[in-house]
Design an enzyme around this catalytic site. Structure first.
Site, mmCIF file in Angstrom:
data_model
loop_
_atom_site.group_PDB
_atom_site.id
_atom_site.type_symbol
_atom_site.label_atom_id
_atom_site.label_comp_id
_atom_site.label_asym_id
_atom_site.label_seq_id
_atom_site.Cartn_x
_atom_site.Cartn_y
_atom_site.Cartn_z
ATOM 1 N N LYS A 1 27.933 84.048 27.239
ATOM 2 C CA LYS A 1 29.290 83.753 26.754
ATOM 3 C C LYS A 1 29.261 82.526 25.846
ATOM 4 C CE LYS A 1 34.035 83.084 28.469
ATOM 5 N NZ LYS A 1 34.900 82.986 29.659
ATOM 6 N N SER B 1 38.891 85.787 30.008
ATOM 7 C CA SER B 1 38.421 85.420 28.680
ATOM 8 C C SER B 1 37.003 85.921 28.373
ATOM 9 C CB SER B 1 38.439 83.889 28.535
ATOM 10 O OG SER B 1 37.569 83.271 29.480
ATOM 11 N N SER C 1 38.425 85.056 34.871
ATOM 12 C CA SER C 1 37.871 85.462 33.578
ATOM 13 C C SER C 1 36.527 86.171 33.636
ATOM 14 C CB SER C 1 37.751 84.241 32.650
ATOM 15 O OG SER C 1 39.026 83.809 32.262
#
Length: 486
Positions: A79, A154, A178
């Site tokens: 990420k 996210s 997330s």
């Protein structure tokens, strides 16, 4: 069938017996990304030169013989809020469009030690603020199950890349859901460890008392392997817990007989899609068939979780994002009139609307005259929410419910309605506020879209969470579900 559909042990055996090379795995990953990422948008930066060079080095090690670790040569995505030395890290924000870190996050160092291969950096909501991955400053991510649907956020890029078969596993970060929510929307497995189990050093901070890094994988067994590699105390992280790390793989026995499960009525009440509720109830029947017992419980302060979370997380974000000022790194406004103008214009031009919204909310909550009414009160309610879990775990081994109240919604459907967007995290946020571990595993489909089952455990009892998730997955068989795109 893609090699990325193999179990990790099967993949490892093929590498060990030289039926596959690491270079072949890396090329499979880049080929797949080339075929699909124009539609999905999971990656922001590819590490093509570095990954190929690393693959060649690992193939040389394979040629020397000897046993290698299970994660050896496995392509992974990271990420984009987890820093990687020399590999652009933007947090999905124009503010860090030119940011090339000078060090690796602890989790990246641990994966490098396990000899995985970093394929690239994954798209995300800007500074991890969002639940649909539509808040990325670069492009929205699309769900591989239905390109008109969001992948969740996210960590939307992290979940979509695994679901689409672009990488074998990925790392995401979870502040209020997330990892778990996008895992549910994309039909993969997402684990949020206990707060402090995995080092946050090198994770760009959103809300420091909530942020936690965890793996997104295709099955529970792989999740245990990755957690084994990244968990552990880190002296560079003041919130890192100095606890013994058990052998998570030994917990995957398939035996859950006698396990006591609590099912919060608040997680199956108003606002939960009837089909999602039905899939969860079917999952509970599977646990019954395996010898576990469950009953309805109450977590009475759940209704206050959303308000509590957005006050606390926004307050911490207001403080953490003050470092992005256009002076030390990141975007800097051209020709400012003075220092204050540099701050104002750099932040106005660099941050997107959702980040600005949360900074303003957090700054207000922390301001003189409002601190006690908002921030302090939210901290007190957080204590009550944690107490709900503590009391439940005095009687039950696990708590189970849906990961999200609905399946993935359509792109653009909620992006202009932040309050509705925030409510999608009603089942995940209380877990984050309590700091306990939870995993989302697929529990079937509703109108062709994946539904996630959330299994919540006691602090630092990831072993029981993984044991229950693995037993359910083995019995239910949903880990083999793949989107048409993959």
């Amino acid at each position: 069938m893609s090699v990325f559909d193999l179990r990790l042990t099967e993949l490892h055996n093929r590498l060990q017996h030289k039926q596959l090379s690491v270079s072949e795995l890396v090329e499979t990953s880049f080929k797949r990304i080339g075929e699909t990422d124009g539609e999905i948008g999971a990656f922001l930066t590819l590490n093509e030169e570095g990954a190929r060079k690393q693959a060649q080095a690992l193939d040389s090690l394979l040629a020397e013989g000897g046993e290698r670790g299970l994660l050896f040569g496995v392509p992974a995505g990271i990420k984009d809020n987890i820093v990687t030395e020399g590999l652009r890290t933007t947090c999905g924000s124009k503010f860090l469009d030119n940011h090339d870190p000078i060090y690796d996050a602890t989790v990246v160092t641990k994966l490098n030690s396990a000899q995985t291969v970093t394929i690239g950096k994954l798209n995300m909501d800007e500074f991890a603020m969002g639940g649909s991955n539509e808040n990325s400053a670069y492009r929205a991510v699309r769900n591989p199950w239905n390109l008109e649907r969001v992948p969740g956020g996210s960590s939307g890029g992290s979940a979509a890349s695994v679901a689409a078969g672009q990488v074998y596993f990925s790392l995401g970060s979870d502040t209020g859901g997330s990892i778990r929510q996008p895992a549910a929307y994309c039909g993969v497995v997402g684990l949020k460890p206990t707060y402090g189990l995995v080092s946050r050093f090198g994770l760009v901070a959103f809300a420091s008392s909530l942020d936690q890094i965890g793996p997104i994988t295709k099955n529970v067994e792989d999740s245990a392997y990755v957690l084994q590699a990244i968990a552990g105390h880190d002296g560079r992280d003041s919130t890192s817990a100095n606890v013994d790390i058990p052998d998570y793989l030994s917990a995957l026995t398939g035996d859950v007989k006698g396990l006591r499960i609590g099912v919060p009525k608040e997680y199956l009440g108003a606002g939960i899609d009837p089909q999602v509720k039905e899939r969860v109830q079917e999952a509970l029947k599977v646990f019954e068939s395996l010898g576990a017992v469950w009953e309805e419980i109450s977590l009475p302060h759940t209704e206050y979780a959303i308000a509590t979370y957005y006050l606390l997380a926004s307050s911490e974000a207001s403080s953490n994002l003050a470092r992005f000022d256009g002076v030390r790194y990141g975007v800097r406004a051209d020709n400012p009139a003075n220092l204050l103008d540099l701050y104002r214009r750099s932040r106005s031009e660099g941050f997107g609307p959702e980040v600005k919204r949360r900074i303003m909310l957090g700054t207000y909550a922390l301001s003189s005259g409002y601190y006690d009414a908002y921030y302090k009160k939210a901290q007190q309610v957080r204590t009550l929410i944690k107490r709900d879990f503590d009391q439940a775990f005095e009687k039950y081994d696990l708590i189970i419910g849906p990961t999200a109240p609905t399946t993935a919604f359509k792109l653009g459907e909620q992006v202009n309605d932040p309050l509705t967007m925030y409510l999608n995290d009603i089942c995940t946020i209380p877990v984050s506020l309590a700091g306990v571990p939870a995993i989302s595993v697929p529990c079937g489909l509703a109108e062709g879209l994946p539904v996630g089952l959330q299994i919540i455990g006691k602090p630092f009892d990831e072993s029981t969470v993984l044991r229950a998730a693995h037993a359910y997955e083995s019995q239910a068989g949903f880990s083999d579900l793949r989107p048409a795109l993959s």
